[in-house]
Design an enzyme around this catalytic site. Structure first.
Site, PDB file in Angstrom:
ATOM      1  N   HIS A   1       7.056   5.695   1.150  1.00 11.84           N
ATOM      2  CA  HIS A   1       7.768   4.497   0.679  1.00 11.84           C
ATOM      3  C   HIS A   1       8.623   4.817  -0.548  1.00 11.84           C
ATOM      4  O   HIS A   1       9.760   4.345  -0.663  1.00 11.84           O
ATOM      5  CB  HIS A   1       6.770   3.405   0.294  1.00 11.84           C
ATOM      6  CG  HIS A   1       5.950   2.873   1.422  1.00 11.84           C
ATOM      7  ND1 HIS A   1       4.599   3.094   1.522  1.00 11.84           N
ATOM      8  CD2 HIS A   1       6.289   2.125   2.497  1.00 11.84           C
ATOM      9  CE1 HIS A   1       4.136   2.489   2.608  1.00 11.84           C
ATOM     10  NE2 HIS A   1       5.134   1.907   3.225  1.00 11.84           N
TER      11      HIS A   1
ATOM     12  N   SER B   1       0.172   4.350   5.704  1.00 10.12           N
ATOM     13  CA  SER B   1      -0.919   3.600   5.052  1.00 10.12           C
ATOM     14  C   SER B   1      -2.170   3.646   5.912  1.00 10.12           C
ATOM     15  O   SER B   1      -3.286   3.562   5.408  1.00 10.12           O
ATOM     16  CB  SER B   1      -0.505   2.148   4.829  1.00 10.12           C
ATOM     17  OG  SER B   1       0.636   2.110   4.003  1.00 10.12           O
ATOM     18  N   ARG B   2      -2.007   3.788   7.216  1.00  7.50           N
ATOM     19  CA  ARG B   2      -3.172   3.778   8.117  1.00  7.50           C
ATOM     20  C   ARG B   2      -3.950   5.103   8.070  1.00  7.50           C
ATOM     21  O   ARG B   2      -5.078   5.148   8.562  1.00  7.50           O
ATOM     22  CB  ARG B   2      -2.733   3.476   9.550  1.00  7.50           C
ATOM     23  CG  ARG B   2      -2.258   2.027   9.702  1.00  7.50           C
ATOM     24  CD  ARG B   2      -2.041   1.613  11.141  1.00  7.50           C
ATOM     25  NE  ARG B   2      -1.881   0.178  11.267  1.00  7.50           N
ATOM     26  CZ  ARG B   2      -0.709  -0.465  11.400  1.00  7.50           C
ATOM     27  NH1 ARG B   2       0.419   0.221  11.429  1.00  7.50           N
ATOM     28  NH2 ARG B   2      -0.670  -1.779  11.502  1.00  7.50           N
TER      29      ARG B   2
ATOM     30  N   HIS C   1       3.016   4.608  -0.583  1.00 12.62           N
ATOM     31  CA  HIS C   1       2.726   6.028  -0.738  1.00 12.62           C
ATOM     32  C   HIS C   1       4.038   6.778  -0.916  1.00 12.62           C
ATOM     33  O   HIS C   1       5.116   6.155  -0.968  1.00 12.62           O
ATOM     34  CB  HIS C   1       1.907   6.549   0.449  1.00 12.62           C
ATOM     35  CG  HIS C   1       2.494   6.196   1.786  1.00 12.62           C
ATOM     36  ND1 HIS C   1       3.715   6.676   2.213  1.00 12.62           N
ATOM     37  CD2 HIS C   1       2.038   5.389   2.782  1.00 12.62           C
ATOM     38  CE1 HIS C   1       3.980   6.197   3.413  1.00 12.62           C
ATOM     39  NE2 HIS C   1       2.984   5.408   3.784  1.00 12.62           N
ATOM     40  N   ALA C   2       3.959   8.100  -0.946  1.00 16.46           N
ATOM     41  CA  ALA C   2       5.161   8.911  -1.224  1.00 16.46           C
ATOM     42  C   ALA C   2       6.279   8.647  -0.220  1.00 16.46           C
ATOM     43  O   ALA C   2       7.464   8.743  -0.568  1.00 16.46           O
ATOM     44  CB  ALA C   2       4.784  10.386  -1.225  1.00 16.46           C
TER      45      ALA C   2
ATOM     46  N   ASN D   1       0.856  -1.191   0.000  1.00 14.33           N
ATOM     47  CA  ASN D   1       0.000   0.000   0.000  1.00 14.33           C
ATOM     48  C   ASN D   1       0.896   1.247   0.000  1.00 14.33           C
ATOM     49  O   ASN D   1       0.822   2.102   0.874  1.00 14.33           O
ATOM     50  CB  ASN D   1      -0.950  -0.010   1.194  1.00 14.33           C
ATOM     51  CG  ASN D   1      -2.030   1.048   1.029  1.00 14.33           C
ATOM     52  OD1 ASN D   1      -2.176   1.950   1.831  1.00 14.33           O
ATOM     53  ND2 ASN D   1      -2.765   0.976  -0.055  1.00 14.33           N
TER      54      ASN D   1
ATOM     55  N   GLN E   1      11.011   1.246  15.672  1.00 19.62           N
ATOM     56  CA  GLN E   1      11.311   0.113  14.785  1.00 19.62           C
ATOM     57  C   GLN E   1      12.739   0.217  14.246  1.00 19.62           C
ATOM     58  O   GLN E   1      13.486  -0.765  14.215  1.00 19.62           O
ATOM     59  CB  GLN E   1      10.302   0.094  13.635  1.00 19.62           C
ATOM     60  CG  GLN E   1      10.666  -0.832  12.495  1.00 19.62           C
ATOM     61  CD  GLN E   1       9.567  -0.960  11.477  1.00 19.62           C
ATOM     62  OE1 GLN E   1       8.596  -1.659  11.711  1.00 19.62           O
ATOM     63  NE2 GLN E   1       9.696  -0.321  10.323  1.00 19.62           N
TER      64      GLN E   1
HETATM   65  O1  PAF Z   1       7.599  -0.713   8.502  1.00 17.01           O
HETATM   66  C1  PAF Z   1       7.032  -1.682   7.933  1.00 17.01           C
HETATM   67  O2  PAF Z   1       6.388  -1.540   6.896  1.00 17.01           O
HETATM   68  C2  PAF Z   1       7.155  -3.062   8.547  1.00 17.01           C
HETATM   69  O3  PAF Z   1       7.142  -3.010   9.930  1.00 17.01           O
HETATM   70  C3  PAF Z   1       8.379  -3.845   8.023  1.00 17.01           C
HETATM   71  C4  PAF Z   1       9.688  -3.170   8.420  1.00 17.01           C
HETATM   72  C5  PAF Z   1       8.301  -3.979   6.518  1.00 17.01           C
HETATM   73  C6  PAF Z   1       8.390  -5.248   8.639  1.00 17.01           C
HETATM   74  O4  PAF Z   1       7.228  -5.956   8.320  1.00 17.01           O
END
Ligand code: PAF
Length: 284
Positions: free
Chosen positions: A37, A188-189, A34-35, A32, A155
């Site tokens: 990513h 995305s959310r 977006h800009a 999903n 993360q």
């Molecule tokens: O940030 C995300 O999209 C996810 O947590 C990842 C790093 C792809 C792991 O599933």
């Protein structure tokens, strides 16, 4: 751009590139796109000979009452966007390809403390799922580097810690958060938000900026955090946390400590949508 679904096909393509002496950058995603990513893809594109993106909605990082089922899956649209950005290879596995014994029986990577606080406390097991799947992806792709968005600040720190502690050779890179014109971090959310909620969602980044300004003005950390929580509640959020932490390990900064490398972090629910955002800053 080629799409592969099987680990063996992925390895075969990468083996060919390595035989030609090419460098490889990886951008793991859940799709999903977006800009935000696409900025990660461009970051990788500028630094590697070959760019691999993965799209995998990873079941092990979702809690039982979270949005795994409704998480938007838009593979065809994502493939077109990745091809436009010059991505060379998309790895889009099925769950059984990454979890041959099933998600419940998978070997887990656990990052103590750093993976247990903040989002790790609000979403128990979340960072085990993230660290596990990212470790699997690193092992399959064996990239020179991998790029993650700084929007998911904890993360990023968890993945850096995993890489350092397991002695993995991949270089982990963080890329700047991409924001809408009003300051909302792209996610995305965000599409779960209705129009009224979308207008209110700007309060998350506004709260972070206020936290930074108050800290720079010499206010006590606890007072800044309380003001942030109150502002979010007043705006209609149910906050999980609004905190100031040390940027390197997300621990509470001691009052007398060096305040040059801090981060403000917020996680808050608006209706059924959980939003997270952060702002690294120096209050020195
Ligand atoms: O940030 C995300 O999209 C996810 O947590 C990842 C790093 C792809 C792991 O599933």
């Amino acid at each position: 751009m080629q799409t592969v679904h099987e680990p063996a096909s992925l390895r075969a393509v990468i083996r060919g590139w390595r035989a030609e002496g090419k460098t490889v950058g990886l951008v793991p995603t859940m799709g999903n796109l977006h800009a935000g990513h696409f900025s990660l893809i461009r970051h990788a594109r500028a630094r590697a000979d070959r760019v691999v993106a993965s799209i995998f909605v990873n079941p092990t990082q979702f809690g039982p009452n979270e949005d795994f089922e409704r998480y938007p899956r838009t593979l065809v649209q994502d493939q077109a966007g990745l091809a436009d950005e010059g991505c060379d290879l998309l790895f889009a596995p099925e769950v059984s390809a990454l979890y041959p014994l099933g998600p419940e029986r998978a070997v887990k990577v656990h990052v103590p403390r750093l993976g247990e606080i903040l989002d790790g406390a609000s979403r128990p097991g979340h960072f085990d799922g993230v660290a596990t799947v990212v470790c699997k992806l690193f092992n399959l792709v064996q990239p020179d580097f991998a790029v993650f968005g700084q929007k998911d600040y904890q993360q990023l720190r968890v993945i850096e810690r995993m890489v350092a502690d397991l002695g993995l050779t991949v270089k982990v890179m963080g890329a700047a958060t991409v924001r809408a014109a009003d300051g909302l971090a792209l996610s995305s959310r965000n599409q779960y938000l209705d129009d009224r909620e979308r207008a209110v969602a700007v309060e998350v980044s506004a709260t972070l900026r206020q936290m930074q300004a108050l800290m720079a003005g010499g206010h006590a950390r606890e007072a800044v955090e309380q003001a942030a929580m109150a502002r979010l509640v007043q705006s209609g959020f149910v906050p999980d946390y609004a905190v100031i932490r040390r940027a390197e390990d997300l621990e509470i900064p001691a009052p007398e400590a060096d305040l040059t490398s801090l981060v403000a972090l917020v996680a808050a629910r608006l209706g059924t949508t959980r939003l997270i955002d952060n702002l690294p800053f120096s209050a020195a």
